[in-house]
Design an enzyme around this catalytic site. Structure first.
Site, short mmCIF file in Angstrom:
data_model
loop_
_atom_site.label_atom_id
_atom_site.label_comp_id
_atom_site.label_asym_id
_atom_site.label_seq_id
_atom_site.Cartn_x
_atom_site.Cartn_y
_atom_site.Cartn_z
N ARG A 278 -19.02 5.70 6.25
CA ARG A 278 -18.99 7.08 5.74
C ARG A 278 -20.08 7.26 4.70
O ARG A 278 -20.01 6.70 3.60
CB ARG A 278 -17.63 7.40 5.13
CG ARG A 278 -17.59 8.81 4.51
CD ARG A 278 -16.19 9.33 4.28
NE ARG A 278 -15.46 8.64 3.24
CZ ARG A 278 -14.31 9.07 2.71
NH1 ARG A 278 -13.76 10.19 3.15
NH2 ARG A 278 -13.70 8.36 1.77
N ASP B 91 -8.86 7.44 -5.04
CA ASP B 91 -10.30 7.67 -5.00
C ASP B 91 -10.59 9.07 -5.53
O ASP B 91 -9.71 9.70 -6.13
CB ASP B 91 -10.87 7.42 -3.60
CG ASP B 91 -10.42 8.45 -2.56
OD1 ASP B 91 -9.75 9.44 -2.94
OD2 ASP B 91 -10.74 8.26 -1.37
#
Length: 540
Positions: free
Chosen positions: A161, A442
């Site tokens: 990603r 996150d």
């Protein structure tokens, strides 16, 4: 270094010498010169669209692409090698130990993340590229505390990603312009590894984050075609799964698949960022105020509608509909509490597989067994593309439903403040993925906490006790909770925590919340890395 791209970092390392080669920098420069003007125009389009929504223009499915949604015959490319069965995917940052442990986890794939679970220091970004490069060649190992980590003979399939279109890479300039973080992350990984991946029977596979419009997917498709042509690779070798994690993107899902149809491997329910986007994009709508984030579950109406529509859309076009993240981590010192948490994970994964998802996400290797057992029991084939969900009828109003049961509590306010401060301080310190209260957090969680606090103050919301949520009230709690942040995340540094406090206090006073915490705080990382003076002026 070649003259096409310039690196502005005072750090020097083995990783840079291996990764930032003349050939790689020439490729990055070509990507920038070919695509950055389009990227910038699409970012301006985001701002224009937001102004329309602020003025009460309704969210809707694009009228100009109704023919794409109506046409039943088109489908995306068949699954690429290694992506036929994705029932459990593990995700995490690209540090060396994590890469080895994730690839050895027993999950079907590993999404190596340069985005929300990585703090983009230059060392993290470049070392992460080297770690993946070594892993692909089966040359990765790691030793710490007398313990050795080695790659198993059959690691899981690798997916990467890159950062979203909105983020710059300030340590690298082309023609005196900052590079796109997306193109930097994608370009280095593709340039160094694409051919080796194909030799090993797979391909360069990606997760694409934070898109808001199908034209942003078209840009990625153009990047893929250009890059494959650049190295003489057959078009369609790249595959990409798009995270549907913004409110605008849910209205563009068929179009996103259509734009990427020769490179698509499906869509993913990016649940936490989606809630963040739901609040942020509806910032001018008092009716969109949400209760405590713990009450905004996957079963509330607007989230349930989003999931059902995503599964239907993907299966109609024969690609994977991936479920969301189980952020829980084992509670090793309390078996009873651990049993309760693991049962929540099991029920969440059961909901996903029965809804028709083709796979799910986990954040910790020890969760793999639970997720795998649930999908193995209820998904007998490699996927569930045959479950068309033709019963699903989702209208725009369903995706915007304000029917969310729950209350705003002082506990919820305190939780948001503590989480925001701890994560923000950790991120400034170079760590983008931290354990908080037995959850692996996150940037998505930090973003939800930030915009919820802003939203509650903006609309003078009230706690279940009757207390109004004002700037003064939240600032008082910030000051009260600041000393305790080190108890929930011991590695935090005082100077980073001070910045986090200043940032959060500033955010709750704004007319509108900032677009992204990561964009706001990037100057601290850039300055520490020796980037240009421009960032000195941008620092908060």
């Amino acid at each position: 270094m070649v003259s096409n791209a310039q690196v502005h970092s005072k750090a020097a390392s083995n990783a840079q010498s291996v990764i930032l080669t003349d050939g790689a920098l020439t490729f990055l420069a070509a990507l920038h010169r070919t695509f950055d003007k389009t990227r910038q125009s699409l970012l301006v389009a985001r701002e224009v669209a937001q102004r329309h929504w602020d003025a009460a223009t309704p969210f809707e499915f694009p009228p100009e692409t109704a023919h794409i949604r109506a046409e039943a015959s088109w489908q995306c490319a068949p699954p690429a090698p290694g992506l036929e069965d994705r029932r459990v995917e593990i995700t995490g940052p690209t540090d060396r130990k994590m890469v080895i442990n994730a690839l050895n986890s027993g999950a079907k794939t590993f999404m190596a993340d340069f985005e929300d679970s990585s703090s983009p220091t230059f060392a993290n970004m470049v070392s992460g590229q080297l770690n993946l490069h070594d892993a692909i060649k089966r040359e990765i190992d790691f030793e710490t505390g007398g313990k050795s980590y080695r790659l198993s003979p059959t690691p899981c399939v690798l997916i990467v990603r890159p950062r979203g279109w909105h983020l710059d890479e300030p340590r690298v300039t082309v023609d005196n312009e900052h590079m796109s973080g997306s193109l930097f992350d994608f370009g280095l990984y593709f340039y160094h590894n694409a051919k080796e991946l194909v030799k090993r029977g797979f391909g360069p596979y990606f997760y694409l984050p934070k898109m808001e419009h199908y034209l942003e997917a078209r840009l990625w498709n153009d990047v893929f075609n250009f890059s494959q042509d650049y190295i003489g690779m057959k078009r369609g070798t790249i595959r990409a799964t798009v995270l549907i994690e913004t409110l605008p993107a849910v209205f563009n899902m068929e179009e996103i698949l259509f734009e990427l149809r020769n490179h698509s491997s499906g869509l993913n329910c990016g649940r936490w960022d989606y809630i963040f986007s739901f609040i942020k994009k509806r910032r001018a709508d008092r009716a969109a105020v949400l209760p405590d984030r713990k009450d905004v579950t996957m079963t509330v109406p607007f989230m349930d509608a989003y999931v059902r529509l995503l599964i239907q859309t993907c299966h109609r076009r024969k690609v994977a509909a991936m479920g969301g993240m189980a952020a829980q981590i084992p509670i090793k010192d309390d078996p009873k509490a651990n049993d309760v948490v693991m049962e929540k994970v099991r029920q969440d994964k059961l909901r996903e597989v029965l809804a028709g998802h083709d796979g799910t996400w986990i954040a910790h290797p020890l969760i793999n067994k639970i997720a795998m057992e649930v999908f193995n029991e209820h998904m007998l084939g490699p996927n569930q593309y045959h479950i068309r969900r033709e019963d699903v009828k989702v209208a725009a109003a369903d995706l915007l439903s304000n029917r969310v049961p729950g209350k705003i509590t002082e506990e919820g306010v305190r939780s948001n403040i503590s989480t925001s401060l701890a994560y923000t301080a950790a991120w400034i310190g170079g760590n983008g993925c931290i354990p908080l209260n037995y959850l692996m957090e996150d940037a998505a969680t930090a973003e939800i906490t930030r915009v919820q606090l802003w939203q509650w103050v903006k609309y003078n919301s009230r706690l279940d006790s009757g207390q109004y949520i004002t700037v003064k009230y939240v600032e008082k709690l910030i000051d009260e909770l600041k000393p305790g942040v080190k108890k929930i995340y011991a590695a935090v540094k005082d100077d980073h925590l001070n910045v986090a406090v200043e940032y959060l206090k500033g955010q709750i006073k704004r007319e509108w919340p900032s677009e992204f915490l990561t964009s706001d705080l990037m100057p601290y990382l850039a300055i520490a890395d020796g980037a240009q003076a421009k960032w000195q002026k941008s620092a908060l």
